[in-house]
Motif scaffolding. Structure first.
Motif, PDB file in Angstrom:
ATOM      1  N   PRO A   1       3.327  -8.471  -1.000  1.00 23.61           N
ATOM      2  CA  PRO A   1       4.028  -7.367  -0.341  1.00 23.61           C
ATOM      3  C   PRO A   1       4.847  -6.553  -1.343  1.00 23.61           C
ATOM      4  O   PRO A   1       4.894  -6.866  -2.534  1.00 23.61           O
ATOM      5  N   ALA A   2       5.478  -5.515  -0.859  1.00 20.93           N
ATOM      6  CA  ALA A   2       6.377  -4.721  -1.709  1.00 20.93           C
ATOM      7  C   ALA A   2       7.506  -5.613  -2.223  1.00 20.93           C
ATOM      8  O   ALA A   2       7.874  -6.605  -1.596  1.00 20.93           O
ATOM      9  N   GLY A   3       8.055  -5.226  -3.377  1.00 23.08           N
ATOM     10  CA  GLY A   3       9.184  -5.957  -3.942  1.00 23.08           C
ATOM     11  C   GLY A   3       8.864  -6.701  -5.212  1.00 23.08           C
ATOM     12  O   GLY A   3       9.771  -7.213  -5.881  1.00 23.08           O
TER      13      GLY A   3
ATOM     14  N   LEU B   1       4.128   4.960 -17.106  1.00 21.72           N
ATOM     15  CA  LEU B   1       3.339   4.707 -15.893  1.00 21.72           C
ATOM     16  C   LEU B   1       3.257   3.206 -15.631  1.00 21.72           C
ATOM     17  O   LEU B   1       3.433   2.756 -14.488  1.00 21.72           O
ATOM     18  N   GLN B   2       2.996   2.417 -16.682  1.00 22.01           N
ATOM     19  CA  GLN B   2       2.933   0.973 -16.500  1.00 22.01           C
ATOM     20  C   GLN B   2       4.305   0.410 -16.126  1.00 22.01           C
ATOM     21  O   GLN B   2       4.401  -0.515 -15.317  1.00 22.01           O
ATOM     22  N   ARG B   3       5.359   0.966 -16.697  1.00 19.14           N
ATOM     23  CA  ARG B   3       6.707   0.506 -16.324  1.00 19.14           C
ATOM     24  C   ARG B   3       6.985   0.781 -14.843  1.00 19.14           C
ATOM     25  O   ARG B   3       7.530  -0.054 -14.127  1.00 19.14           O
ATOM     26  N   GLU B   4       6.609   1.970 -14.388  1.00 18.69           N
ATOM     27  CA  GLU B   4       6.816   2.325 -12.978  1.00 18.69           C
ATOM     28  C   GLU B   4       6.042   1.385 -12.071  1.00 18.69           C
ATOM     29  O   GLU B   4       6.566   0.908 -11.048  1.00 18.69           O
ATOM     30  N   GLU B   5       4.779   1.100 -12.413  1.00 18.27           N
ATOM     31  CA  GLU B   5       3.962   0.220 -11.564  1.00 18.27           C
ATOM     32  C   GLU B   5       4.470  -1.211 -11.616  1.00 18.27           C
ATOM     33  O   GLU B   5       4.453  -1.930 -10.609  1.00 18.27           O
TER      34      GLU B   5
ATOM     35  N   ALA C   1       0.833  -1.203   0.000  1.00 28.05           N
ATOM     36  CA  ALA C   1       0.000   0.000   0.000  1.00 28.05           C
ATOM     37  C   ALA C   1       0.868   1.254   0.000  1.00 28.05           C
ATOM     38  O   ALA C   1       0.593   2.220  -0.710  1.00 28.05           O
ATOM     39  N   ALA C   2       1.938   1.230   0.801  1.00 28.28           N
ATOM     40  CA  ALA C   2       2.849   2.379   0.835  1.00 28.28           C
ATOM     41  C   ALA C   2       3.524   2.575  -0.510  1.00 28.28           C
ATOM     42  O   ALA C   2       3.698   3.707  -0.986  1.00 28.28           O
ATOM     43  N   GLN C   3       3.890   1.487  -1.150  1.00 29.00           N
ATOM     44  CA  GLN C   3       4.551   1.561  -2.457  1.00 29.00           C
ATOM     45  C   GLN C   3       3.601   2.114  -3.518  1.00 29.00           C
ATOM     46  O   GLN C   3       3.992   2.928  -4.359  1.00 29.00           O
ATOM     47  N   ARG C   4       2.346   1.690  -3.464  1.00 29.35           N
ATOM     48  CA  ARG C   4       1.349   2.139  -4.430  1.00 29.35           C
ATOM     49  C   ARG C   4       0.827   3.542  -4.115  1.00 29.35           C
ATOM     50  O   ARG C   4       0.226   4.194  -4.964  1.00 29.35           O
ATOM     51  N   GLY C   5       1.012   3.999  -2.870  1.00 30.47           N
ATOM     52  CA  GLY C   5       0.533   5.316  -2.498  1.00 30.47           C
ATOM     53  C   GLY C   5      -0.951   5.373  -2.239  1.00 30.47           C
ATOM     54  O   GLY C   5      -1.571   6.437  -2.278  1.00 30.47           O
ATOM     55  N   ARG C   6      -1.562   4.232  -1.933  1.00 26.77           N
ATOM     56  CA  ARG C   6      -2.987   4.214  -1.608  1.00 26.77           C
ATOM     57  C   ARG C   6      -3.261   3.047  -0.668  1.00 26.77           C
ATOM     58  O   ARG C   6      -2.718   1.960  -0.835  1.00 26.77           O
ATOM     59  N   THR C   7      -4.105   3.284   0.319  1.00 30.78           N
ATOM     60  CA  THR C   7      -4.480   2.253   1.278  1.00 30.78           C
ATOM     61  C   THR C   7      -5.987   2.083   1.235  1.00 30.78           C
ATOM     62  O   THR C   7      -6.730   2.988   1.616  1.00 30.78           O
ATOM     63  N   PRO C   8      -6.491   0.946   0.751  1.00 35.46           N
ATOM     64  CA  PRO C   8      -7.939   0.758   0.627  1.00 35.46           C
ATOM     65  C   PRO C   8      -8.619   0.629   1.980  1.00 35.46           C
ATOM     66  O   PRO C   8      -8.041   0.098   2.933  1.00 35.46           O
ATOM     67  N   GLU C   9      -9.844   1.121   2.051  1.00 34.95           N
ATOM     68  CA  GLU C   9     -10.640   0.967   3.275  1.00 34.95           C
ATOM     69  C   GLU C   9     -11.238  -0.428   3.367  1.00 34.95           C
ATOM     70  O   GLU C   9     -11.461  -0.947   4.460  1.00 34.95           O
ATOM     71  N   GLN C  10     -11.529  -1.028   2.221  1.00 33.98           N
ATOM     72  CA  GLN C  10     -12.119  -2.363   2.168  1.00 33.98           C
ATOM     73  C   GLN C  10     -11.369  -3.169   1.105  1.00 33.98           C
ATOM     74  O   GLN C  10     -10.820  -2.614   0.160  1.00 33.98           O
ATOM     75  N   PRO C  11     -11.369  -4.502   1.237  1.00 31.78           N
ATOM     76  CA  PRO C  11     -10.698  -5.310   0.218  1.00 31.78           C
ATOM     77  C   PRO C  11     -11.460  -5.283  -1.107  1.00 31.78           C
ATOM     78  O   PRO C  11     -12.682  -5.145  -1.136  1.00 31.78           O
TER      79      PRO C  11
END
Length: 502
Positions: free
Chosen positions: A188-190, A244-248, A26-36
């Protein structure tokens, strides 16, 4: 050790994947969902592989970005329909490793379904070994991924955004989870990109903490990447990508070999100059200037500071607790909850302000989370509730403003609910971005739009009061002096001019 077999793969009628579930991701993506949130992968994407016999997957011809994501897979053992969180884990029979492969080159064409980007043949290898779900604590599992022998992902399930039982219960509210169905629980991240010739390995194991049986492992699930040779047909979506897709896909611009973007200059809400001005005046002076502007309800009242010797100035971040309700605490109290999100996102010089409704019967912050806030550079924590581990919190350099010490944990009176919203604390309203000034006299909430003018007028007021104090010290009466009448103001202006010429 039980192994994933073709029979187990054939029993999977559904493969369901979770988008974001690990705080690191979530930290890597810059968004934390409230629900799955979820997407489906076809059962034809399943494959099994081991270190001795890796599965083989094609990077489709014409595609650049075949992403891998090591994940923990849950295999349902008995049907689940409208089950509760407390019963959900009993419907899981096996835990194994998985690799949620996908081509970012086709994300644009799926409108969120991920069908073509993640549904290719062999894009969901699982295995090789199975861990019986009833022998492990689902919060004590470890996921690791190796890319060409280098460890690139290493995380545990201790602080998931959505614990596994919650995922099973949540999905079962609308659809029946059938025996053999597979749930991919997030990465997870990575996670990054694999190229033809690469080998990606994923392993799930138990951690020592909390595991009913430690040392269990799935073994390494191995997948070898090959280059596809059959081009896409002229009809339908064709591969395409952009930065953008390369970064993600790679996880960052740096990892993708892209130049860093120039950062946007933030609005100077609390510039170093303004901060220095506010630090130079006391809250008593600021309070009188606020009152001149009609603001009487801007003080956070009734709290004590662990460091009354310190004057702090910073921007407010906010966290709200709601009264405990046991069913809601199960869904919002555990894992990477709002309290941990607030602590883990507070920035250098910011002040975390907590609304606890003045309820003193439990702690709203303890030593570990206070230490995390201090390490992140928080200027202070302010709560109108209790503080746990009080002696340790009080010994920190970072001030904490609190109602009282209390040994109880959150679940007794509070649920951490949401962050960065308008809250009430100590009898006043606090919004994210408000300027907080606190010293031994109290805590003030300053609207940012007034701060510059307020600081200048407070500095001028304190210069006048310095003059008045000198006159009183010399034996003059306060009559006409405090506040200054016309005669005394003339003398003050002469005094001020003399100071300027010194």
């Amino acid at each position: 050790m039980e192994l994933v077999t073709d029979r187990i793969l054939a029993a999977a009628r559904k493969v369901i994947a979770v988008h974001i579930n690990y705080p690191s991701r979530a930290a890597q993506r810059g968004r934390t969902p409230e629900q799955p949130s979820y997407f489906l992968k076809p059962s034809s994407s399943l494959a099994v592989g081991s270190a001795q016999a890796p599965s083989v997957v094609e990077r489709p011809a014409g595609c650049e970005l075949l992403g891998y994501e090591g994940e923990i897979a849950l295999i349902i053992g008995k049907p689940a329909r409208r089950v509760g969180i407390e019963d959900a884990w009993s419907h899981v029979e096996w835990v194994t490793a998985s690799n949620d492969l996908g081509v970012y080159d086709l994300r644009y064409a799926d409108k969120g379904s991920n069908l073509r980007s993640k549904g290719g043949d062999g894009f969901t290898p699982v295995g090789p070994g199975l861990i019986a779900a009833d022998t492990v604590d689902p919060a004590s599992l470890r996921i690791r991924t190796w890319h060409n022998g280098e460890l690139v992902q290493d995380d545990t399930t201790e602080d998931l955004l959505f614990p596994f039982a919650r995922l099973v219960a949540d999905l079962s509210q609308l659809l029946t989870l059938e025996e053999g169905d597979i749930i991919l629980t997030g990465t997870p991240a990575g996670a990054s990109v694999a190229r033809p010739g690469d080998v990606v390995e994923v392993e799930v194991s138990t951690t020592t903490a909390g595991a009913a049986a430690s040392g269990l492992t799935t073994g390494r699930l191995a997948t070898r990447i090959e280059e596809g040779t059959t081009p896409f047909a002229d009809f339908g979506a064709r591969p395409k990508t952009d930065d953008l897709q390369r970064e993600e896909a790679y996880g960052s611009r740096e990892a993708a070999g892209l130049a860093a973007l120039a950062p946007e200059a933030p609005a100077p809400v609390l510039s170093p100059e303004l901060k220095a001005k506010l630090e130079s005046v006391c809250t008593a002076t600021l309070s009188s200037q606020l009152r001149k502007r009609g603001l009487n309800n801007v003080s956070i009242d009734g709290l004590t500071s662990t460091r009354p010797d310190k004057r702090i100035v910073g921007l407010a971040r906010t966290l709200r607790y709601v009264p405990n309700r046991e069913d809601l605490f199960k869904t919002h109290g555990g894992g990477f909850n709002a309290q941990k999100k607030a602590i883990d996102s507070v920035n250098e010089g910011e002040i975390l302000v907590m609304e606890a409704r003045g309820e003193k019967g439990t702690g709203t912050i303890g030593d570990i989370l206070a230490l995390r806030a201090q390490v992140r550079g928080a200027a202070a924590i302010i709560t109108d509730g209790g503080v746990r581990d009080f002696s340790a919190v009080a010994a920190m350099d970072m001030p904490t403003y609190y109602a009282n010490p209390h040994p109880a944990v959150l679940g007794r009176r509070h649920i951490p609910w949401d962050t960065d919203i308008t809250i009430a604390c100590g009898g006043t309203t606090v919004q994210p971005g408000d300027i907080i000034v606190a010293d031994a006299d109290g805590i003030l909430v300053i609207p940012p739009a007034l701060a510059d003018e307020l600081a200048d007028d407070s500095i001028a007021q304190e210069r006048e009061e310095t003059f008045i104090a000198e006159m009183v010290q010399q034996g003059h009466s306060v009559d006409g002096l405090y506040p200054l009448n016309a005669a005394w103001r003339t003398r003050y202006e002469e005094w001020e001019a003399g100071k300027a010429n010194d």
